[in-house]
Design a protein around this motif. Structure first.
Motif, PDB file in Angstrom:
ATOM      1  N   GLU A   1      -3.364  92.224  31.769  1.00 23.98           N
ATOM      2  CA  GLU A   1      -3.785  91.160  30.761  1.00 23.98           C
ATOM      3  C   GLU A   1      -2.889  91.548  29.560  1.00 23.98           C
ATOM      4  O   GLU A   1      -2.375  90.537  28.877  1.00 23.98           O
ATOM      5  CB  GLU A   1      -4.922  91.078  30.414  1.00 23.98           C
ATOM      6  N   ARG A   2      -2.821  92.710  29.249  1.00 26.37           N
ATOM      7  CA  ARG A   2      -1.901  93.131  27.861  1.00 26.37           C
ATOM      8  C   ARG A   2      -0.719  92.829  28.090  1.00 26.37           C
ATOM      9  O   ARG A   2      -0.054  92.321  26.956  1.00 26.37           O
ATOM     10  CB  ARG A   2      -2.268  94.733  27.637  1.00 26.37           C
ATOM     11  N   VAL A   3      -0.108  93.087  29.342  1.00 28.20           N
ATOM     12  CA  VAL A   3       1.379  92.593  29.487  1.00 28.20           C
ATOM     13  C   VAL A   3       1.644  91.312  29.255  1.00 28.20           C
ATOM     14  O   VAL A   3       2.689  90.715  28.544  1.00 28.20           O
ATOM     15  CB  VAL A   3       1.915  93.151  30.552  1.00 28.20           C
ATOM     16  N   ARG A   4       0.657  90.241  29.742  1.00 28.82           N
ATOM     17  CA  ARG A   4       0.905  88.888  29.703  1.00 28.82           C
ATOM     18  C   ARG A   4       0.792  88.317  28.096  1.00 28.82           C
ATOM     19  O   ARG A   4       1.733  87.489  27.730  1.00 28.82           O
ATOM     20  CB  ARG A   4      -0.255  88.428  30.437  1.00 28.82           C
ATOM     21  N   ASN A   5      -0.081  89.051  27.246  1.00 26.32           N
ATOM     22  CA  ASN A   5      -0.127  88.730  26.171  1.00 26.32           C
ATOM     23  C   ASN A   5       1.112  88.900  25.290  1.00 26.32           C
ATOM     24  O   ASN A   5       1.583  88.385  24.258  1.00 26.32           O
ATOM     25  CB  ASN A   5      -1.484  89.579  25.497  1.00 26.32           C
TER      26      ASN A   5
ATOM     27  N   GLU B   1       3.497  86.514  23.115  1.00 30.72           N
ATOM     28  CA  GLU B   1       3.706  86.755  21.750  1.00 30.72           C
ATOM     29  C   GLU B   1       5.346  86.968  21.637  1.00 30.72           C
ATOM     30  O   GLU B   1       5.940  86.512  20.645  1.00 30.72           O
ATOM     31  CB  GLU B   1       3.270  88.183  21.202  1.00 30.72           C
ATOM     32  N   LEU B   2       6.154  87.529  22.546  1.00 28.61           N
ATOM     33  CA  LEU B   2       7.646  87.667  22.379  1.00 28.61           C
ATOM     34  C   LEU B   2       8.155  86.132  22.639  1.00 28.61           C
ATOM     35  O   LEU B   2       9.098  85.891  21.915  1.00 28.61           O
ATOM     36  CB  LEU B   2       8.058  88.603  23.672  1.00 28.61           C
ATOM     37  N   ALA B   3       7.540  85.320  23.437  1.00 25.00           N
ATOM     38  CA  ALA B   3       8.044  84.102  23.498  1.00 25.00           C
ATOM     39  C   ALA B   3       8.020  83.336  22.279  1.00 25.00           C
ATOM     40  O   ALA B   3       8.668  82.518  21.803  1.00 25.00           O
ATOM     41  CB  ALA B   3       7.523  83.288  24.548  1.00 25.00           C
ATOM     42  N   LYS B   4       6.802  83.390  21.531  1.00 25.67           N
ATOM     43  CA  LYS B   4       6.598  82.777  20.270  1.00 25.67           C
ATOM     44  C   LYS B   4       7.681  83.162  19.086  1.00 25.67           C
ATOM     45  O   LYS B   4       8.167  82.753  18.240  1.00 25.67           O
ATOM     46  CB  LYS B   4       5.218  83.082  19.699  1.00 25.67           C
TER      47      LYS B   4
END
Length: 389
Positions: free
Chosen positions: A362-366, A370-373
């Motif tokens: 889950e932490r990696v997905r978040n 954030e990187l995409a934003k």
């Protein structure tokens, strides 16, 4: 009785190369030779027919004449029956010009002739001389032998023991195919010591080397060790050096280790054909080595120095920031040694493959969200404009 076709006598097709014709002749000559079939008149007659066939189709000029005219030289007719003033069937005819048509022979008056008589005459007699010369020394055939070596052996060079079969000079007859027989007359009974016998082709007669004594004029017996071949098969083992950088298809020449020559001819050469086993990591293209090296998304985005395998050990390669998957980086003189340019080496081409992390945590997905934003980017923005028809 009609004469049998020369090609059928030797058991070869009409387009057979000289090598196949020679091999067929030697096989049949050993089978029907008078010395190996004493008192057998049918074998002796068969041997003479085989010898006559070989004398013709082993010589280029005489073979061309035979292929064009067969047994009927120009102006002779096509049947065995006796013509006006001609000989009875089977009667030996001394050489004369009576059966030839000289009309238009020199190509005058419209060029309707099929070539001059002088050309035909010279072809046949040059062929007779060539047939005699062909029984002299002949060089041995070259041999090829494939050897498999590993990739590391190809890179560093190696020495391999190679065991192969070759035709070597017969130790009994020393390559002549016959041995002198003390129980026989000193001179050959077939040619009476002249070394030559008379041969007839149509209305022409000419001398050729005696097949029984090989043109020596001396009585001899077929060597039973080699069957008259003059060579025997033997197995040899030798050390062959493969230089660093050897690759599939490269040839190593070992001079004088092919088949022995005939009647004192020089031996052929042995060619070792290299087959290099493939390597699971290195792919060779010429003197360059191609490799695939995985890198992380972070290393591709920010740049890094990573270690990669080479044939010399580990080496560092710099990954520029923003490297895309599939980019090729070059390591100078880290490729294969060059056999064409000793002392030189090719390059190692490193193709990077960006390994995308699997968002199982889950932490990696978040973090990826954030990187995409933080760095919004559409890598497909320009492809639609490029794809307009």
């Amino acid at each position: 009785m009609a004469k049998q076709d020369y090609y059928e006598l030797l058991g070869v097709p009409r387009k057979a190369p000289l090598k196949d014709i020679r091999a067929a002749y030697r096989k049949l000559a050993r089978k029907y030779h008078p010395d190996l079939n004493p008192g057998d008149k049918s074998a002796e007659e068969k041997f003479k027919q085989i010898q006559e066939a070989y004398d013709v189709i082993s010589d280029t000029k005489k073979r061309q004449t035979y292929d064009q005219f067969g047994f009927n030289t120009p102006g002779q007719g096509s049947g065995p029956s006796r013509g006006p003033g001609g000989p009875a069937p089977g009667q030996e005819v001394p050489f004369d010009f009576g059966g030839f048509d000289f009309g238009g022979a020199e190509g005058a008056g419209g060029g309707g002739g099929s070539g001059s008589f002088r050309d035909l005459f010279s072809q046949i007699f040059r062929g007779a001389n060539a047939a005699q010369e062909s029984r002299g020394p002949e060089p041995g055939d070259d041999l090829e032998y494939q050897v498999n070596i590993s990739f590391p052996e190809a890179m560093r060079g190696t020495v391999k023991k190679v065991t192969y079969a070759r035709l070597d000079t017969c130790p009994v007859c020393h390559g002549t195919g016959g041995v002198e027989d003390a129980s026989q007359p000193a001179t050959c009974p077939t040619c009476a010591g002249s070394g030559r016998v008379m041969q007839t082709s149509g209305k022409m007669r000419f001398q050729v080397a005696c097949s029984r004594c090989g043109g020596t004029g001396r009585s001899r017996t077929i060597c039973r060790n080699c069957g008259g071949e003059g060579r025997v098969r033997r197995t040899e083992t030798l050390d062959v050096r493969f230089p660093p950088g050897a690759q599939t298809g490269s040839r190593v020449r070992v001079a004088g280790r092919g088949n022995a020559g005939v009647m004192g001819g020089p031996p052929g050469d042995l060619y070792i054909i290299t087959q290099v086993d493939p390597h699971p990591f290195f792919e060779r293209r010429g003197d360059d080595l191609y490799t695939h090296v995985p890198i992380t998304v972070t290393e591709a985005s920010l740049g890094a120095k990573v270690e990669v395998p080479t044939i010399d050990g580990r080496a560092q390669v710099r990954i520029p920031p923003g490297t895309d998957s599939g980019k090729k980086l070059r390591l100078r003189e880290k490729g294969a040694p060059s056999t064409r340019h000793p002392g030189k080496r090719g390059d190692q081409i490193v193709e990077v493959q960006v390994v995308v992390p699997r968002p199982e945590d889950e932490r990696v997905r978040n973090l990826l969200k954030e990187l995409a934003k933080a760095a919004p980017e559409d890598p497909r923005q320009e492809i639609f404009a490029q794809a307009v028809l």
